[in-house]
Write an enzyme that holds these catalytic residues in place. Structure first.
Site, PDB file in Angstrom:
ATOM      1  N   ASP A  10       0.576  -1.115  -0.155  1.00 53.81           N
ATOM      2  CA  ASP A  10       0.268  -0.147  -0.493  1.00 53.81           C
ATOM      3  C   ASP A  10       0.865   1.493  -0.033  1.00 53.81           C
ATOM      4  O   ASP A  10       2.305   0.999   0.378  1.00 53.81           O
ATOM      5  CB  ASP A  10      -0.623  -0.320   1.290  1.00 53.81           C
ATOM      6  CG  ASP A  10      -1.525   1.331   1.613  1.00 53.81           C
ATOM      7  OD1 ASP A  10      -2.411   2.042   0.937  1.00 53.81           O
ATOM      8  OD2 ASP A  10      -1.154   1.958   3.030  1.00 53.81           O
ATOM      9  N   ASP A  12       0.358   5.558   0.624  1.00 55.69           N
ATOM     10  CA  ASP A  12      -0.478   6.095   2.311  1.00 55.69           C
ATOM     11  C   ASP A  12      -0.239   5.394   3.336  1.00 55.69           C
ATOM     12  O   ASP A  12      -1.014   4.779   3.530  1.00 55.69           O
ATOM     13  CB  ASP A  12      -0.889   6.741   1.453  1.00 55.69           C
ATOM     14  CG  ASP A  12      -1.074   8.025   0.217  1.00 55.69           C
ATOM     15  OD1 ASP A  12      -2.355   7.745  -0.386  1.00 55.69           O
ATOM     16  OD2 ASP A  12      -0.638   9.024  -0.020  1.00 55.69           O
ATOM     17  N   GLU A  19       0.037  10.884   5.189  1.00 54.14           N
ATOM     18  CA  GLU A  19      -1.280  11.943   5.216  1.00 54.14           C
ATOM     19  C   GLU A  19      -2.309  13.465   6.270  1.00 54.14           C
ATOM     20  O   GLU A  19      -2.548  14.162   5.440  1.00 54.14           O
ATOM     21  CB  GLU A  19      -2.831  11.196   6.504  1.00 54.14           C
ATOM     22  CG  GLU A  19      -2.589   9.260   5.939  1.00 54.14           C
ATOM     23  CD  GLU A  19      -3.887   9.807   4.046  1.00 54.14           C
ATOM     24  OE1 GLU A  19      -3.988  10.701   4.209  1.00 54.14           O
ATOM     25  OE2 GLU A  19      -3.902   8.551   3.592  1.00 54.14           O
ATOM     26  N   GLY A  52     -10.035   7.268  -0.250  1.00 54.46           N
ATOM     27  CA  GLY A  52     -10.103   7.834  -1.162  1.00 54.46           C
ATOM     28  C   GLY A  52     -10.526   9.713  -1.391  1.00 54.46           C
ATOM     29  O   GLY A  52     -11.966   9.779  -0.299  1.00 54.46           O
ATOM     30  N   HIS A  82     -10.773  18.562  -5.219  1.00 55.12           N
ATOM     31  CA  HIS A  82      -9.860  17.375  -5.440  1.00 55.12           C
ATOM     32  C   HIS A  82      -8.540  17.440  -6.479  1.00 55.12           C
ATOM     33  O   HIS A  82      -7.657  16.898  -5.917  1.00 55.12           O
ATOM     34  CB  HIS A  82     -10.171  15.637  -5.553  1.00 55.12           C
ATOM     35  CG  HIS A  82      -9.622  14.789  -5.336  1.00 55.12           C
ATOM     36  ND1 HIS A  82      -9.924  13.642  -6.004  1.00 55.12           N
ATOM     37  CD2 HIS A  82      -9.455  14.600  -4.504  1.00 55.12           C
ATOM     38  CE1 HIS A  82      -8.492  13.429  -5.477  1.00 55.12           C
ATOM     39  NE2 HIS A  82      -8.407  13.466  -4.017  1.00 55.12           N
ATOM     40  N   ARG A  83      -9.483  17.925  -7.554  1.00 54.26           N
ATOM     41  CA  ARG A  83      -8.688  17.807  -8.475  1.00 54.26           C
ATOM     42  C   ARG A  83      -7.090  19.579  -8.130  1.00 54.26           C
ATOM     43  O   ARG A  83      -5.604  18.874  -8.183  1.00 54.26           O
ATOM     44  CB  ARG A  83      -8.781  19.153  -9.831  1.00 54.26           C
ATOM     45  CG  ARG A  83      -8.751  17.554 -10.971  1.00 54.26           C
ATOM     46  CD  ARG A  83      -9.492  18.464 -12.062  1.00 54.26           C
ATOM     47  NE  ARG A  83     -10.298  19.130 -11.440  1.00 54.26           N
ATOM     48  CZ  ARG A  83     -11.721  18.976 -11.827  1.00 54.26           C
ATOM     49  NH1 ARG A  83     -11.804  17.809 -11.925  1.00 54.26           N
ATOM     50  NH2 ARG A  83     -12.592  20.023 -12.330  1.00 54.26           N
ATOM     51  N   LYS A  85      -6.816  20.316  -4.802  1.00 50.56           N
ATOM     52  CA  LYS A  85      -6.133  19.448  -3.668  1.00 50.56           C
ATOM     53  C   LYS A  85      -4.774  19.266  -4.438  1.00 50.56           C
ATOM     54  O   LYS A  85      -3.638  18.401  -3.829  1.00 50.56           O
ATOM     55  CB  LYS A  85      -6.719  18.937  -2.738  1.00 50.56           C
ATOM     56  CG  LYS A  85      -6.473  18.157  -1.512  1.00 50.56           C
ATOM     57  CD  LYS A  85      -5.598  15.822  -2.235  1.00 50.56           C
ATOM     58  CE  LYS A  85      -5.208  15.693  -0.856  1.00 50.56           C
ATOM     59  NZ  LYS A  85      -5.187  14.385  -1.566  1.00 50.56           N
ATOM     60  N   THR A 122      -3.019   1.339  -4.312  1.00 46.95           N
ATOM     61  CA  THR A 122      -3.418   2.779  -3.927  1.00 46.95           C
ATOM     62  C   THR A 122      -4.922   3.516  -4.067  1.00 46.95           C
ATOM     63  O   THR A 122      -4.833   2.978  -5.465  1.00 46.95           O
ATOM     64  CB  THR A 122      -2.075   3.984  -3.844  1.00 46.95           C
ATOM     65  OG1 THR A 122      -2.593   4.985  -2.774  1.00 46.95           O
ATOM     66  CG2 THR A 122      -1.878   4.449  -5.019  1.00 46.95           C
ATOM     67  N   ASN A 128       0.199  10.832  -7.718  1.00 43.19           N
ATOM     68  CA  ASN A 128       0.275  10.951  -6.424  1.00 43.19           C
ATOM     69  C   ASN A 128       1.547   9.593  -6.180  1.00 43.19           C
ATOM     70  O   ASN A 128       2.790  10.320  -5.361  1.00 43.19           O
ATOM     71  CB  ASN A 128      -0.684  10.638  -5.560  1.00 43.19           C
ATOM     72  CG  ASN A 128      -1.359  11.848  -5.925  1.00 43.19           C
ATOM     73  OD1 ASN A 128      -1.132  12.832  -6.514  1.00 43.19           O
ATOM     74  ND2 ASN A 128      -2.637  11.752  -4.842  1.00 43.19           N
ATOM     75  N   ASP A 183      -1.732   0.004   5.449  1.00 43.99           N
ATOM     76  CA  ASP A 183      -1.388   0.592   6.934  1.00 43.99           C
ATOM     77  C   ASP A 183      -2.772   0.504   7.881  1.00 43.99           C
ATOM     78  O   ASP A 183      -3.612   1.119   8.812  1.00 43.99           O
ATOM     79  CB  ASP A 183      -0.657   1.296   7.125  1.00 43.99           C
ATOM     80  CG  ASP A 183      -1.841   2.372   6.459  1.00 43.99           C
ATOM     81  OD1 ASP A 183      -2.159   4.040   6.550  1.00 43.99           O
ATOM     82  OD2 ASP A 183      -2.356   2.747   5.213  1.00 43.99           O
TER      83      ASP A 183
HETATM   84  C1  XBP Z   1      -5.395   5.962   1.539  1.00 47.63           C
HETATM   85  C2  XBP Z   1      -5.913   7.168   0.645  1.00 47.63           C
HETATM   86  C3  XBP Z   1      -6.213   8.462  -0.214  1.00 47.63           C
HETATM   87  C4  XBP Z   1      -5.347   9.446   0.861  1.00 47.63           C
HETATM   88  C5  XBP Z   1      -5.784  11.111  -0.449  1.00 47.63           C
HETATM   89  O1  XBP Z   1      -4.584   5.254   0.405  1.00 47.63           O
HETATM   90  O2  XBP Z   1      -7.369   7.397   0.989  1.00 47.63           O
HETATM   91  O3  XBP Z   1      -7.626   9.003   0.094  1.00 47.63           O
HETATM   92  O4  XBP Z   1      -6.189   9.640   1.624  1.00 47.63           O
HETATM   93  O5  XBP Z   1      -5.336  10.840  -1.325  1.00 47.63           O
HETATM   94  P1  XBP Z   1      -3.318   4.191   0.260  1.00 47.63           P
HETATM   95  P2  XBP Z   1      -5.885  11.437  -3.155  1.00 47.63           P
HETATM   96  O6  XBP Z   1      -3.525   3.936   1.930  1.00 47.63           O
HETATM   97  O7  XBP Z   1      -4.558   2.729  -0.424  1.00 47.63           O
HETATM   98  O8  XBP Z   1      -2.062   4.652  -1.082  1.00 47.63           O
HETATM   99  O9  XBP Z   1      -7.088  12.438  -2.137  1.00 47.63           O
HETATM  100  O10 XBP Z   1      -5.433  11.368  -4.606  1.00 47.63           O
HETATM  101  O11 XBP Z   1      -7.423  10.116  -2.569  1.00 47.63           O
HETATM  102 MG    MG Z   2      -2.888   3.283   3.390  1.00 48.61          MG
END
Ligand code: XBP
Ligand code: MG
Length: 262
Positions: A10, A12, A19, A52, A82-83, A85, A122, A128, A183
């Site tokens: 994964d 993030d 985060e 997401g 969101h774009r 961001k 992800t 990203n 995570d």
């Molecule tokens: C983590 C998420 C993402 C990020 C924000 O994804 O849930 O939504 O928080 O990124 P993962 P975006 O743990 O699956 O990597 O705003 O691009 O969604």
């Molecule tokens: Mg994650």
């Protein structure tokens, strides 16, 4: 017993504790678009239960105590917010503050030396992830990354298994030949739905979640300079950090039928 062929990470919270940067990017976009919203850390930790960013924003708008026509106006704005961001997040990543979590670079290099495939899956946008790889992975390690699957490649976000199922297909490896790293509870649900042996290393944002079904739970992968405490190390035979050899043994042990045939 199927030999270990790939490690699936994964992004993030697992590769990098991103985060806080995502949270800052959301808040900066809210300021630039005069929305009058601010997500503090406690609020963001709650909102993270929705994976997401697009769905997270939509869910936040949906619970706002505003008139129906104002809610509709804001709902239409969500993709544009969101774009913006995502643009800001890319800039923040470029600031150089993001760091790989302990043990990630070491395990990627170990896996590469052992001839394993490495994939990232992800709920964030693929763009990203590419920005994150460029900002955090040593150039020599980037070649070890075989495939990256982001939310833009599939229909459903985690906890659905879509990104992992597409990653397995792209890597051309069966689920039973892989170990996944996550995570969050949503991420673990996705890996389990994809049939993957899963090691969970919660981030400060997901530490309070429940990880039902995790095959191994550690505070991090650990490293020479960031050793696991004795309590955590007990889960991996007392070793100060998780090595590929230990992962391989755990994966093999999980594949072996239990004495009672279960
Ligand atoms: C983590 C998420 C993402 C990020 C924000 O994804 O849930 O939504 O928080 O990124 P993962 P975006 O743990 O699956 O990597 O705003 O691009 O969604
Ligand atoms: Mg994650």
């Amino acid at each position: 017993m199927t030999k270990l062929q790939a490690l699936l990470f994964d992004v993030d919270g697992t590769l990098v504790d991103t985060e806080e940067l995502h949270r800052q990017a959301f808040n900066q976009a809210f300021i630039e678009m005069n929305l009058g919203w601010e997500w503090n850390q406690d609020r963001y930790a709650e909102l993270l239960r929705v994976s997401g960013g697009l769905d997270r924003l939509a869910g936040f708008v949906d619970q706002l105590a505003v008139a129906a026509d104002e809610k509709r106006r804001l709902a239409v704005l969500v993709p544009a917010i969101h774009r913006e961001k995502t643009r800001i997040y890319g800039e923040l990543l470029g600031g150089g503050s993001a760091r790989l979590r302990p043990g990630v670079a070491r395990l990627v290099d170990e896996a590469r030396a052992a001839g394993l495939k490495i994939g990232f899956a992800t709920t964030s946008a693929t763009a990203n992830v590419q920005a994150l790889i460029a900002a955090t992975f040593p150039p020599a390690s980037r070649g070890a990354i075989t495939a990256v699957i982001g939310i833009d490649h599939v229909a459903r976000r985690k906890p659905a298994p879509d990104v992992y199922e597409l990653l397995l297909k792209t890597l051309r490896v069966p689920a039973e030949a892989c170990v996944a790293f996550e995570d969050s509870a949503n991420g673990l649900a996705a890996t389990k739905a994809a049939g993957l042996y899963t090691i969970v290393t919660p981030s400060r944002w997901t530490r309070g979640q429940r990880f039902v079904g995790a095959d191994l739970l550690l505070p991090s992968l650990g490293d020479l300079s960031d050793r696991l405490d004795a309590g955590a190390a007990a889960g991996i035979g007392g070793a100060p950090f998780l090595t590929l050899a230990t992962i391989d043994a755990l994966h093999a042990g999980a594949a072996r039928p239990r004495a009672d045939g279960s």
